[in-house]
Design a protein around this motif. Structure first.
Motif, mmCIF file in Angstrom:
data_model
loop_
_atom_site.group_PDB
_atom_site.id
_atom_site.type_symbol
_atom_site.label_atom_id
_atom_site.label_comp_id
_atom_site.label_asym_id
_atom_site.label_seq_id
_atom_site.Cartn_x
_atom_site.Cartn_y
_atom_site.Cartn_z
ATOM 1 N N GLU A 109 1.030 4.070 -2.957
ATOM 2 C CA GLU A 109 0.666 5.466 -2.748
ATOM 3 C C GLU A 109 1.773 6.411 -3.184
ATOM 4 O O GLU A 109 1.570 7.620 -3.275
ATOM 5 N N ARG B 118 0.833 -1.208 0.000
ATOM 6 C CA ARG B 118 0.000 0.000 0.000
ATOM 7 C C ARG B 118 0.863 1.251 0.000
ATOM 8 O O ARG B 118 0.605 2.215 -0.734
ATOM 9 N N GLU C 207 4.471 7.272 -1.610
ATOM 10 C CA GLU C 207 5.119 8.064 -0.571
ATOM 11 C C GLU C 207 6.586 7.667 -0.497
ATOM 12 O O GLU C 207 6.916 6.491 -0.397
#
Length: 278
Positions: free
Chosen positions: A67, A63, A69
């Motif tokens: 995303e 995840r 990040e």
């Protein structure tokens, strides 16, 4: 007519012995039940807990990477059985190559170095202690497990993770990316690495790339203190005919052997075959 004499003293003695035997039997049964519960806890409950936690960590990393990040200035995100060598005060069971080992070197002009992508030599920040920062996938074993920095039992191995030996190379870098994992209990991710065969794929995913190693050699049994197997150019110091002589891009898997003991170590070596960006 003779009146029968009842020996009360002998009857009381037999009753006392019977009571002692009964109490002893109850103690033995209780101990047996406790031992069975301990065995069930070690062989079943620790595996269940560790596997669930490891699966959740893999999902968390996926995840996070999805995303997009990215920690400024480095590759690593914010995610959360070993061979003896140099220890670290922060880890209960931590080891690396010997102090006299050279730093990981770039490979020479061999075929392996020509096939290795240039991106493999890009510097990267070291992940934090006990941080899960990569995913190891072994298709033959149906294994997909997080890789964390360090090989302490409470911080890494007992969580069902695979631990990266501090001081060894990072994925896709020149040298030896060396990993340790439990053979039994606590998720036992490396229980069946003895089934790996030459040519089997070992995939290591990080935030930025997927590195594919290929199983090349194995050492079925060596001593726990055989630190040579995790050196930049891995070669056993106990069984000197096992290992390598040339620099390269290696991956090493280590675990305990035989099963349910920690007397020896089992070692599997792979070589980097390809890299693709995520």
């Amino acid at each position: 007519m003779r009146v029968p004499v009842v020996h009360q003293r002998g009857r009381r003695r037999r009753a006392r012995y019977a009571g002692l035997l009964w109490n002893g039997a109850e103690v033995l049964v209780t101990l047996g039940v406790v031992l069975l519960l301990l065995v069930a806890h070690q062989l079943w409950w620790t595996n269940r807990q560790a596997r669930e936690g490891a699966e959740q960590q893999v999902q968390a990393l996926e995840r996070e990477w999805g995303e997009g990040e990215k920690e400024e200035g480095g590759e690593w995100g914010s995610g959360s059985g070993a061979v003896s060598g140099r220890s670290d005060e922060r880890a209960e069971d931590t080891s690396t190559a010997d102090d006299s080992d050279p730093a990981p070197t770039r490979p020479g002009s061999g075929d392996d170095s020509r096939r290795t992508p240039a991106a493999a030599s890009t510097p990267a920040r070291q992940p934090r202690w006990d941080q899960a920062y990569a995913i190891l996938t072994i298709p033959r074993l149906g294994l997909r497990v997080p890789v964390a920095e360090g090989i302490s039992k409470p911080g890494v191995l007992n969580k069902g993770y695979v631990g990266h030996y501090p001081g060894t190379a990072q994925p896709g870098r020149p040298g030896n990316f060396a990993l340790a994992g439990h053979r039994n209990t606590h998720g036992e991710p490396f229980r069946y690495i003895n089934r790996l065969r030459k040519g089997d794929r070992l995939e290591v995913e990080t935030r930025s790339a997927v590195y594919t190693y290929v199983v090349d050699r194995s050492l079925s049994q060596t001593l726990p203190g055989d630190g040579g197997v995790i050196r930049p150019v891995p070669r056993s110091t106990v069984h000197r005919q096992y290992g390598y002589t040339d620099p390269g891009y290696y991956l090493t898997l280590t675990t305990c052997t035989p099963e349910y003991t920690s007397r020896y170590r089992l070692v599997v070596w792979g070589k980097l075959a390809s890299m693709r960006p995520r």
